[in-house]
Enzyme design. Sequence first.
Site, PDB file in Angstrom:
ATOM      1  N   HIS A  14     -48.192  -8.560  38.170  1.00 61.06           N
ATOM      2  CA  HIS A  14     -48.261  -9.220  39.396  1.00 61.06           C
ATOM      3  C   HIS A  14     -46.726  -9.591  40.018  1.00 61.06           C
ATOM      4  O   HIS A  14     -46.159 -10.596  39.659  1.00 61.06           O
ATOM      5  CB  HIS A  14     -49.153 -10.697  39.487  1.00 61.06           C
ATOM      6  CG  HIS A  14     -49.279 -11.138  40.825  1.00 61.06           C
ATOM      7  ND1 HIS A  14     -50.571 -11.715  41.433  1.00 61.06           N
ATOM      8  CD2 HIS A  14     -48.189 -11.226  41.919  1.00 61.06           C
ATOM      9  CE1 HIS A  14     -50.364 -12.181  42.643  1.00 61.06           C
ATOM     10  NE2 HIS A  14     -48.965 -11.988  42.713  1.00 61.06           N
ATOM     11  N   HIS A  16     -43.744  -9.480  43.455  1.00 66.00           N
ATOM     12  CA  HIS A  16     -43.251  -9.425  44.920  1.00 66.00           C
ATOM     13  C   HIS A  16     -41.864  -8.784  44.686  1.00 66.00           C
ATOM     14  O   HIS A  16     -41.100  -9.457  44.324  1.00 66.00           O
ATOM     15  CB  HIS A  16     -43.443 -10.447  45.611  1.00 66.00           C
ATOM     16  CG  HIS A  16     -44.781 -11.119  45.497  1.00 66.00           C
ATOM     17  ND1 HIS A  16     -45.623 -10.795  46.955  1.00 66.00           N
ATOM     18  CD2 HIS A  16     -45.534 -11.921  44.817  1.00 66.00           C
ATOM     19  CE1 HIS A  16     -46.930 -11.277  46.464  1.00 66.00           C
ATOM     20  NE2 HIS A  16     -46.876 -11.962  45.430  1.00 66.00           N
ATOM     21  N   LYS A  99     -55.493  -4.916  46.687  1.00 64.61           N
ATOM     22  CA  LYS A  99     -55.422  -6.465  46.645  1.00 64.61           C
ATOM     23  C   LYS A  99     -56.235  -7.249  47.579  1.00 64.61           C
ATOM     24  O   LYS A  99     -56.084  -6.617  48.730  1.00 64.61           O
ATOM     25  CB  LYS A  99     -54.100  -6.908  46.729  1.00 64.61           C
ATOM     26  CG  LYS A  99     -53.486  -8.380  46.724  1.00 64.61           C
ATOM     27  CD  LYS A  99     -53.767  -8.857  45.422  1.00 64.61           C
ATOM     28  CE  LYS A  99     -53.893 -10.505  45.583  1.00 64.61           C
ATOM     29  NZ  LYS A  99     -52.297 -10.915  45.377  1.00 64.61           N
ATOM     30  N   HIS A 136     -56.596 -12.787  45.275  1.00 60.20           N
ATOM     31  CA  HIS A 136     -56.017 -14.189  45.198  1.00 60.20           C
ATOM     32  C   HIS A 136     -57.060 -15.089  45.780  1.00 60.20           C
ATOM     33  O   HIS A 136     -57.759 -15.307  46.564  1.00 60.20           O
ATOM     34  CB  HIS A 136     -55.056 -14.101  46.648  1.00 60.20           C
ATOM     35  CG  HIS A 136     -54.410 -15.515  46.792  1.00 60.20           C
ATOM     36  ND1 HIS A 136     -52.917 -15.946  46.513  1.00 60.20           N
ATOM     37  CD2 HIS A 136     -54.915 -16.751  47.241  1.00 60.20           C
ATOM     38  CE1 HIS A 136     -52.857 -17.020  46.812  1.00 60.20           C
ATOM     39  NE2 HIS A 136     -54.048 -17.668  47.138  1.00 60.20           N
ATOM     40  N   HIS A 174     -52.920 -15.234  39.308  1.00 53.52           N
ATOM     41  CA  HIS A 174     -52.401 -16.318  39.159  1.00 53.52           C
ATOM     42  C   HIS A 174     -53.226 -17.627  38.894  1.00 53.52           C
ATOM     43  O   HIS A 174     -53.087 -18.622  39.869  1.00 53.52           O
ATOM     44  CB  HIS A 174     -51.202 -16.403  40.305  1.00 53.52           C
ATOM     45  CG  HIS A 174     -51.875 -16.260  41.796  1.00 53.52           C
ATOM     46  ND1 HIS A 174     -53.000 -16.582  42.269  1.00 53.52           N
ATOM     47  CD2 HIS A 174     -51.413 -15.400  42.625  1.00 53.52           C
ATOM     48  CE1 HIS A 174     -53.073 -16.502  43.368  1.00 53.52           C
ATOM     49  NE2 HIS A 174     -52.038 -15.556  43.688  1.00 53.52           N
ATOM     50  N   ASP A 246     -46.019 -13.312  39.308  1.00 54.19           N
ATOM     51  CA  ASP A 246     -45.950 -13.709  40.960  1.00 54.19           C
ATOM     52  C   ASP A 246     -44.382 -14.040  41.088  1.00 54.19           C
ATOM     53  O   ASP A 246     -44.463 -15.070  42.079  1.00 54.19           O
ATOM     54  CB  ASP A 246     -46.995 -14.767  41.013  1.00 54.19           C
ATOM     55  CG  ASP A 246     -47.383 -14.731  42.485  1.00 54.19           C
ATOM     56  OD1 ASP A 246     -46.934 -14.027  43.307  1.00 54.19           O
ATOM     57  OD2 ASP A 246     -48.076 -15.826  42.684  1.00 54.19           O
TER      58      ASP A 246
HETATM   59  N1  OTD Z   1     -47.721 -17.218  46.204  1.00 52.99           N
HETATM   60  N2  OTD Z   1     -45.849 -16.962  47.424  1.00 52.99           N
HETATM   61  C1  OTD Z   1     -46.067 -15.465  47.717  1.00 52.99           C
HETATM   62  C2  OTD Z   1     -47.192 -14.934  47.297  1.00 52.99           C
HETATM   63  C3  OTD Z   1     -47.985 -15.608  46.095  1.00 52.99           C
HETATM   64  O1  OTD Z   1     -50.171 -15.845  46.263  1.00 52.99           O
HETATM   65  C4  OTD Z   1     -49.210 -15.240  45.775  1.00 52.99           C
HETATM   66  O2  OTD Z   1     -49.501 -14.203  45.394  1.00 52.99           O
HETATM   67  C5  OTD Z   1     -45.319 -14.733  48.434  1.00 52.99           C
HETATM   68  O3  OTD Z   1     -44.231 -15.319  49.023  1.00 52.99           O
HETATM   69  O4  OTD Z   1     -45.418 -13.346  48.670  1.00 52.99           O
HETATM   70  C6  OTD Z   1     -46.643 -17.427  46.789  1.00 52.99           C
HETATM   71  O5  OTD Z   1     -46.398 -18.735  46.659  1.00 52.99           O
HETATM   72 ZN    ZN Z   2     -48.296 -13.058  44.365  1.00 51.72          ZN
HETATM   73 ZN    ZN Z   3     -51.614 -14.901  45.537  1.00 49.18          ZN
END
Ligand code: OTD
Ligand code: ZN
Ligand code: ZN
Length: 347
Positions: A14, A16, A99, A136, A174, A246
């Site tokens: 996971h 970004h 997702k 999520h 997460h 994450d």
């Molecule tokens: N959580 N920020 C972000 C994604 C995750 O939920 C998530 O996967 C982001 O900035 O893309 C966060 O706090």
């Molecule tokens: Zn995330």
């Molecule tokens: Zn998330």
Amino acid sequence: MTKSVTLRRPDDWHLHLRDGAMLAAVAAYSGHFGRAIIMPNLVPPVLTGAQAASYRDRILAALPENVTLRPLMTLYLTETTEAADLVQAHRDGIISAVKLYPAGATTNSASGVRDFAKVRPVLEAMAEAGIPLCMHGEVTDPAVDIFDREAVFIDRVLDPIRRAVPALRVVMEHITTQDGVDYVSANDNIGATITTHHLVINRNHILVGGIRPHYYCLPVAKRETHRLALRKAATSGDPRFFLGTDSAPHPDRAKESACGCAGCFTAPNTMSILAQVFEDDVALDKLEGFASLHGPAFYRMPVNDDTIRLVKRDTPAAYPTHITAGDETVTVFDPGFPLYWHVEDQA
Ligand code: OTD
Ligand code: ZN
Ligand code: ZN
């Protein structure tokens, strides 16, 4: 005495990586992972196989030549996603998962799902094709307290979806609560990612002695009992639990603000932090399962062929406190303890 552990090369299930200048700045920091599931919450989101393929090419172009990270792409599920396009993208090897964001649950999730009945045919097609659904797991109902949103999601959304489409393979992303751990432990056809930061911080880290925007992420860190439940799950050897960092970089300007955005940037120091966490829990022998073996087993992929070595030295590993991305700075997650575990790449 020098302590060391050799692991199959880990994967990040996971991640970004963003786009543009941020992508260029952060991609290499995930370079010691073999593969990473790349989140599709760009603006605009990654909705089609063609968009996923072009994003994958931008990621590959942003990686330095000596880095072998393989991006595993995902599509962002909306109420209008076509099952046929999604199944074809999977068959063509462009995507590895899909997702699901409840609309409004986290950063860039406005195009997510409001009415779960509308995506049911797509979920059935995914179950049939063996495509995992990454969720999520938080409700967005304003009446639900932010600290309860994961637990309520299990009852209101996750469990009904799993009963309606039992063959669907789901990753609860997460997880942050004992409730998440308990639900995943008690079921099959489900896995869960656990982030590095949720193994380290509880909600006091965000709020005691001043507000700490760099510890704010979603799902928000919960009370200490939940953090301990996550530690227990991660170090248990149960193959349902695996690493998804994450890591979610944002410019400091956007986090240190009256309405600071959510996300912790843990890519640079994740493996050093995890080694310390697992050592503290007398579970270094379980780190390889969590970081390198359980994820591939869930995703039905081979484990990586090569290894990395983690070596505990007398002096802490030197990680930057900030990195630069274009005109912006991004703060690296501070675990609050020195990182004596150094990562030595053996590729
Ligand atoms: N959580 N920020 C972000 C994604 C995750 O939920 C998530 O996967 C982001 O900035 O893309 C966060 O706090
Ligand atoms: Zn995330
Ligand atoms: Zn998330």
